[in-house]
Design an enzyme around this catalytic site. Structure first.
Site, mmCIF file in Angstrom:
data_model
loop_
_atom_site.group_PDB
_atom_site.id
_atom_site.type_symbol
_atom_site.label_atom_id
_atom_site.label_comp_id
_atom_site.label_asym_id
_atom_site.label_seq_id
_atom_site.Cartn_x
_atom_site.Cartn_y
_atom_site.Cartn_z
ATOM 1 N N LYS A 111 0.826 -1.212 0.000
ATOM 2 C CA LYS A 111 0.000 0.000 0.000
ATOM 3 C C LYS A 111 0.856 1.257 0.000
ATOM 4 C CE LYS A 111 -4.274 -1.856 1.854
ATOM 5 N NZ LYS A 111 -5.386 -1.727 2.784
ATOM 6 N N LYS A 157 -5.704 -10.522 -6.216
ATOM 7 C CA LYS A 157 -6.933 -10.589 -5.425
ATOM 8 C C LYS A 157 -7.903 -9.463 -5.804
ATOM 9 C CE LYS A 157 -6.123 -7.698 -1.377
ATOM 10 N NZ LYS A 157 -6.440 -7.482 0.023
ATOM 11 N N LYS A 177 -10.694 -3.613 -2.973
ATOM 12 C CA LYS A 177 -11.382 -2.318 -3.012
ATOM 13 C C LYS A 177 -10.526 -1.257 -3.664
ATOM 14 C CE LYS A 177 -13.642 -2.579 1.531
ATOM 15 N NZ LYS A 177 -12.764 -3.418 2.328
HETATM 16 N N1 AQP Z 1 -10.132 -10.929 -2.560
HETATM 17 C C1 AQP Z 1 -10.384 -11.375 -1.346
HETATM 18 N N2 AQP Z 1 -10.633 -12.680 -1.137
HETATM 19 C C2 AQP Z 1 -10.911 -13.166 0.109
HETATM 20 N N3 AQP Z 1 -10.969 -12.386 1.208
HETATM 21 C C3 AQP Z 1 -10.738 -11.066 1.054
HETATM 22 N N4 AQP Z 1 -10.733 -10.027 1.917
HETATM 23 C C4 AQP Z 1 -10.443 -8.888 1.247
HETATM 24 N N5 AQP Z 1 -10.246 -9.151 -0.057
HETATM 25 C C5 AQP Z 1 -10.430 -10.504 -0.216
HETATM 26 C C6 AQP Z 1 -11.030 -10.142 3.347
HETATM 27 O O1 AQP Z 1 -12.071 -9.237 3.644
HETATM 28 C C7 AQP Z 1 -11.932 -8.825 5.003
HETATM 29 C C8 AQP Z 1 -12.150 -7.358 5.135
HETATM 30 O O2 AQP Z 1 -11.210 -6.660 4.398
HETATM 31 P P1 AQP Z 1 -10.931 -5.156 4.729
HETATM 32 O O3 AQP Z 1 -12.069 -4.345 4.298
HETATM 33 O O4 AQP Z 1 -10.572 -5.002 6.139
HETATM 34 O O5 AQP Z 1 -9.683 -4.739 3.933
HETATM 35 P P2 AQP Z 1 -8.764 -5.398 2.924
HETATM 36 O O6 AQP Z 1 -8.278 -6.748 3.262
HETATM 37 O O7 AQP Z 1 -7.712 -4.420 2.768
HETATM 38 O O8 AQP Z 1 -9.777 -5.477 1.693
HETATM 39 P P3 AQP Z 1 -9.449 -5.016 0.277
HETATM 40 O O9 AQP Z 1 -10.599 -5.047 -0.630
HETATM 41 O O10 AQP Z 1 -8.265 -5.752 -0.199
HETATM 42 O O11 AQP Z 1 -9.120 -3.490 0.521
HETATM 43 P P4 AQP Z 1 -7.837 -2.750 0.073
HETATM 44 O O12 AQP Z 1 -7.909 -2.702 -1.405
HETATM 45 O O13 AQP Z 1 -8.005 -1.403 0.720
HETATM 46 O O14 AQP Z 1 -6.655 -3.524 0.546
HETATM 47 C C9 AQP Z 1 -10.554 -9.271 5.467
HETATM 48 O O15 AQP Z 1 -10.698 -10.377 6.332
HETATM 49 C C10 AQP Z 1 -9.875 -9.691 4.204
HETATM 50 O O16 AQP Z 1 -8.976 -10.759 4.411
#
Ligand code: AQP
Length: 332
Positions: free
Chosen positions: A112, A195, A198
């Site tokens: 990030k 993956k 968001k």
């Molecule tokens: N692609 C994914 N497959 C399975 N699990 C996922 N999680 C996220 N992406 C996937 C799981 O969702 C939970 C909540 O995630 P979060 O909102 O706390 O943030 P994150 O992991 O940072 O989600 P994103 O979409 O990947 O956001 P960004 O892009 O900001 O990094 C977590 O348990 C995560 O494992």
């Protein structure tokens, strides 16, 4: 009863299919046999710049989605992270137990901050895994339902719990990550080697639960597959098809082997059409339930206040013990 804790960021408003299948679905399944604590992690959200009005709105949108997904505030504590100040208070202690080098090895930070440029990345983004450590330990959680991308942070939590326990005496439960293999990592529809995310996925690569269902169907139909014709689960050779098989199977409850059989000798187009239908049938009632919860913000806020009170009962006890162990003079 065993305890579970997890949280989800309110940053994008809508959850995506990775969030739901990787994490939220497990929250729902675990709320019966465990004392369960689930939160919308607004403290984590501000590790990158947020518009205040949007953050506030998205926090309610996230809470309403958790309820729509099946969390029952009578069977779990559902709350907003900033309503429970013990998270940030314990995080300070954990910050002081973490090595700089140790924190620097967190791959999510590396990814990030690289995206943002290391000069504009905040110190909060750097220490966010340590706040996550406090989130988990303050409830003495045994298990943490998360997607694969969070495994390293749960490992850090285990290390810090053990470090605190050996330095100050047995205090914290050492938690385990609870990761369901089949849905641990849902991939981007346009680039099925990374993956679904968001912040990183293109709009066509990500299925948001609150997207209009017709748009979701379109995205599935234009998902990247391969030049072959066989609907077969093979993550190396056929990552796009395998991702769609995993999604279909998880939502419909049909085993992957049965889907492979059903689509033997048929075209990718037929298969995608059915994946789209399965998703539309899932998101349509989900969105109805979401609106019921979201359209009554006063009731939603009361639910969240009740959840925070339940959470604080546990968190305040752990914090007091930890503060005592490190040698803070108790306030009169
Ligand atoms: N692609 C994914 N497959 C399975 N699990 C996922 N999680 C996220 N992406 C996937 C799981 O969702 C939970 C909540 O995630 P979060 O909102 O706390 O943030 P994150 O992991 O940072 O989600 P994103 O979409 O990947 O956001 P960004 O892009 O900001 O990094 C977590 O348990 C995560 O494992």
């Amino acid at each position: 009863r065993p305890r579970v804790l997890s949280g989800i960021q309110p940053t994008a408003g809508s959850f995506h299919l990775g969030n739901y299948l990787g994490a939220v679905r497990q929250y729902v399944a675990l709320q019966d046999a465990n004392d369960a604590f689930y939160m919308v992690v607004d403290l984590h959200a501000i590790t990158v710049p947020q518009d205040p009005a949007e953050l506030r709105a998205n926090t309610r949108v996230s809470a309403a989605q958790l309820l729509a997904a099946g969390l029952d505030p009578d069977r779990c504590a559902l709350f907003v992270q900033s309503h429970v100040p013990e998270h940030a208070q314990l995080a300070w202690v954990m910050n002081c137990l973490t090595g700089f080098g140790e924190a620097s090895r967190m791959t999510q930070f590396k990814d990030k901050s690289a995206k943002q440029g290391s000069d504009s990345a905040s110190v909060g983004l750097f220490t966010y895994p340590i706040l996550q450590v406090a989130d988990i330990l303050v409830y003495q959680a045994n298990a943490v339902p998360v997607g694969e991308d969070q495994r390293q942070h749960v490992e850090l939590t285990r290390d810090l719990a053990q470090r605190f326990n050996s330095r100050f005496g047995d205090t914290f439960t050492v938690p385990e990550a609870y990761i369901v293999k089949e849905t641990a990592k849902i991939y981007d529809l346009q680039d099925p080697t990374v993956k679904m995310s968001k912040s990183a996925s293109s709009p066509k690569g990500i299925v948001n639960l609150l997207d209009p269902p017709s748009q979701t169907a379109k995205k599935i139909k234009s998902a990247v597959t391969d030049t072959g014709t066989e609907v077969r689960f093979d993550e190396k050779e056929k990552p796009g098809v395998s991702n769609l098989l995993a999604i279909h199977s998880a939502i419909s409850g049909t085993p992957v082997a049965e889907l492979e059989e059903r689509f033997a000798g048929r075209m990718y187009g037929d298969f995608k059409k059915e994946v789209a239908e399965v998703l539309v049938d899932f998101v349509t009632p989900f969105q109805q339930r979401f609106h019921e919860f979201h359209d009554d913000p006063a009731e939603l806020d009361r639910t969240l206040a009740k959840g925070a009170a339940k959470a604080r009962e546990v968190a305040s006890v752990t914090l007091a013990t930890a503060y005592d162990k490190v040698g803070f003079l108790p306030p009169l």
